[in-house]
Design a protein around this motif. Structure first.
Motif, PDB file in Angstrom:
ATOM      1  N   HIS A 309       0.834  -1.207   0.000  1.00  0.00           N
ATOM      2  CA  HIS A 309       0.000   0.000   0.000  1.00  0.00           C
ATOM      3  C   HIS A 309       0.871   1.260   0.000  1.00  0.00           C
ATOM      4  N   PHE A 310       1.986   1.214   0.730  1.00  0.00           N
ATOM      5  CA  PHE A 310       2.821   2.406   0.919  1.00  0.00           C
ATOM      6  C   PHE A 310       3.985   2.512  -0.065  1.00  0.00           C
ATOM      7  N   LEU A 311       4.252   1.461  -0.798  1.00  0.00           N
ATOM      8  CA  LEU A 311       5.460   1.434  -1.629  1.00  0.00           C
ATOM      9  C   LEU A 311       5.131   1.536  -3.118  1.00  0.00           C
ATOM     10  N   GLN A 312       5.875   2.362  -3.816  1.00  0.00           N
ATOM     11  CA  GLN A 312       5.668   2.525  -5.256  1.00  0.00           C
ATOM     12  C   GLN A 312       6.228   1.338  -6.034  1.00  0.00           C
ATOM     13  N   GLU A 313       7.252   0.688  -5.475  1.00  0.00           N
ATOM     14  CA  GLU A 313       7.877  -0.448  -6.149  1.00  0.00           C
ATOM     15  C   GLU A 313       8.079  -1.588  -5.164  1.00  0.00           C
ATOM     16  N   ALA A 314       7.953  -2.800  -5.651  1.00  0.00           N
ATOM     17  CA  ALA A 314       8.215  -3.979  -4.819  1.00  0.00           C
ATOM     18  C   ALA A 314       9.687  -4.006  -4.412  1.00  0.00           C
ATOM     19  N   LEU A 315       9.955  -4.569  -3.245  1.00  0.00           N
ATOM     20  CA  LEU A 315      11.322  -4.693  -2.743  1.00  0.00           C
ATOM     21  C   LEU A 315      11.796  -6.130  -2.943  1.00  0.00           C
ATOM     22  N   CYS A 316      12.783  -6.310  -3.778  1.00  0.00           N
ATOM     23  CA  CYS A 316      13.307  -7.651  -4.062  1.00  0.00           C
ATOM     24  C   CYS A 316      14.758  -7.764  -3.615  1.00  0.00           C
ATOM     25  N   PHE A 317      15.153  -8.945  -3.212  1.00  0.00           N
ATOM     26  CA  PHE A 317      16.550  -9.185  -2.854  1.00  0.00           C
ATOM     27  C   PHE A 317      17.370  -9.254  -4.137  1.00  0.00           C
ATOM     28  N   ASN A 318      18.395  -8.415  -4.242  1.00  0.00           N
ATOM     29  CA  ASN A 318      19.197  -8.459  -5.467  1.00  0.00           C
ATOM     30  C   ASN A 318      20.256  -9.554  -5.438  1.00  0.00           C
ATOM     31  N   THR A 319      20.509 -10.122  -4.248  1.00  0.00           N
ATOM     32  CA  THR A 319      21.491 -11.197  -4.118  1.00  0.00           C
ATOM     33  C   THR A 319      21.022 -12.170  -3.046  1.00  0.00           C
ATOM     34  N   VAL A 320      21.252 -13.453  -3.273  1.00  0.00           N
ATOM     35  CA  VAL A 320      21.048 -14.479  -2.253  1.00  0.00           C
ATOM     36  C   VAL A 320      22.384 -15.184  -2.037  1.00  0.00           C
ATOM     37  N   VAL A 321      22.860 -15.154  -0.797  1.00  0.00           N
ATOM     38  CA  VAL A 321      24.118 -15.791  -0.425  1.00  0.00           C
ATOM     39  C   VAL A 321      23.814 -17.010   0.430  1.00  0.00           C
TER      40      VAL A 321
END
Length: 493
Positions: A309-321
């Motif tokens: 609701h509050f975010l203009q863009e989804a937050l994705c993990f750019n790296t998985v370690v």
């Protein structure tokens, strides 16, 4: 460029700094660790700051009948889920600061009214000490890794068992939902009874950490030619052995609608690329595997429907370690990225964001393999730790230790009360979200939150229209058999 060893060391050090409560007993108990790391690249210099903002441990989840319509039980306590839920707490705190006019190191105003986006240079990566359960754990075995389970000769031979090695154990349901938390000795007794009754506990995945060096653990692909040919029995009277390649097993079961695993010996034991639910000993669960959840987050983001609701863009993990453990880059790519790579038609703010995949040469000190190495005779059998730890970078109650879906140590009398609830359960996170909505000036609320008809947890989730549209595209194109949540479990206030 992310240094995998640096990330692993950062997460292990953060865990080391935590209080003793909820940690495994050295040499006797093991657990898994996951964390979310915020990475900040400074604009005017080459400095890159890395900070663990959420950390979780855990190996268990509750059975289907233990789930609560009040949203007050933590259903899934696998480390990856704990770490992600702790990060939600952290994000809510940062949004609180942003909507209140205070500086947030994470968010800044976006172009759309009532919306926020990440500060320049800020990103998030995900760390897990072991390959996620489910599809990412179905990997070829190499000569440095011991076989995780006995040879499978027929389906009949495995009646009453799950047949494969199990990286994580699901919580054994007790008779009656509201019972006092089991002590470790009581859990072991219950497990012994299950084994004696035919519902034998599955063997835990293991490997030889002594013979696996850093260069091997960093290998980017396990080639078929490198597979260790495992002995499966005598081939002829001369004593020659039949050799077949083998794979690591996962205890996660195929979701309804997917053909069951073929259970053939060797590499033909499992189907690959399919959705799986986490296993229970005697009772099914409704929790999707961590491989499936990480794949979903790579499209929908890890922020969830409410914060969308509050975010203009989804937050994705750019790296998985991933920490040092049995690992295949090819299989990780399949499980976390390839399954969703073809999804299209996503609404604005959503995109397919496959993470970069790295492995560290550093092993978690409380891994199952390290615990077995340090185990001494007479200390009792090695077993998974019953508690789950959550720590996140918030000002109020950053530490949350749970067992069996409730706060660790809670008594039967307190069950159902606020004092028994984990800060990570749906109800508590929903209340934190509602507090964020209340703290926002009505004129600055996103349009999706201006309806007076929003009351239940389900109402607020469904009102996040862009998120629901993205989920519909992902569901129809990649995961059509993803089980839908029981609506009766989402109607709490």
């Amino acid at each position: 460029m992310v240094d995998a060893d640096e990330i692993a060391k950062l997460c292990y050090e953060r865990f080391k700094q935590l209080p003793r409560r909820g940690k495994p007993e050295p040499g006797r108990e093991w657990t898994l660790l996951a964390a979310v790391v915020r990475v900040t690249r400074c604009a005017n210099s080459s400095t890159v700051e890395k900070e663990v903002v959420s950390l979780g441990t855990g190996t268990k989840c509750v059975g289907q009948t233990a789930m609560s319509p009040r949203g007050d039980i933590l259903n899934d306590s696998h480390a990856e889920v704990i770490a992600r839920r702790g990060c939600i707490r952290y994000l809510i705190q940062e949004l609180h600061r942003a909507v209140s006019g205070r500086d947030s190191s994470v968010f800044r105003q976006a172009g759309q009214a009532g919306k926020w986006r990440l500060q320049p240079g800020v990103s998030f990566l995900f760390f897990t000490s072991h390959t996620p359960c489910g599809d990412a754990s179905i990997i070829p075995m190499t000569n440095s890794q011991s076989q995780p389970c006995p040879s499978v000769t027929s389906v009949k031979d495995r009646e009453g068992t799950d047949g494969g090695g199990l990286k994580r154990k699901a919580e054994e349901p007790s008779e009656g939902r509201n019972t006092k938390l089991l002590r470790l000795e009581e859990q072991e007794t219950a497990e012994t009874k299950l084994e004696e009754s035919g519902e034998s506990k599955q063997p835990v995945l293991s490997y030889s950490s002594k013979s696996e060096g850093p260069s091997q653990s960093r290998s980017t692909k396990t080639l078929p030619a490198q597979l260790e040919m495992k002995t499966r029995g005598t081939a002829d009277r001369a004593g020659l052995h039949q050799q077949v390649p083998d794979i690591h097993r996962t205890g996660a079961k195929c979701v309804p609608g997917v053909p069951a695993d073929p259970l053939r010996s060797g590499a033909g034991y499992h189907s690959t690329g399919v959705l799986r639910v986490k296993p229970g000993r005697g009772e099914p669960t409704l929790s999707l595997s961590c491989s499936d959840k990480l794949a979903r987050w790579s499209v929908l983001g890890f922020q969830g429907a409410l914060l969308s609701h509050f975010l203009q863009e989804a937050l994705c993990f750019n790296t998985v370690v991933v920490g040092k453990c049995p690992y295949s880059q090819e299989v990780m790519q399949r499980a976390l990225a390839t399954r969703c790579s073809h999804v299209s038609g996503l609404p604005a703010g959503f995109a397919v964001c496959p993470p970069a995949l790295l492995q560290s040469s550093l092993e978690f000190p409380f891994s199952q393999a390290q615990t077995e190495l340090r185990h001494q005779a007479g200390e009792g059998r090695v077993s998974p730790c019953g508690a789950a730890i959550s720590w996140c970078n918030v000002t109020e109650q950053p530490l949350d230790v749970t067992a069996n879906g409730y706060k660790h140590g809670v008594t039967k009398k307190a069950l159902g009360s606020a004092t028994a609830r984990s800060r990570l359960c749906k109800l508590e996170l929903f209340h934190s979200f509602l507090s964020l909505v209340s703290a926002t000036d009505p004129s600055a609320l996103p349009d999706s939150l201006r309806s007076a008809e929003l009351q239940t947890y389900l109402d607020y989730k469904q009102a996040s229209q862009s998120y629901q549209q993205a989920w519909q595209q992902l569901h129809s194109q990649a995961f059509p058999l993803w089980p839908r949540s029981d609506r009766d479990l989402l109607l709490f206030h």
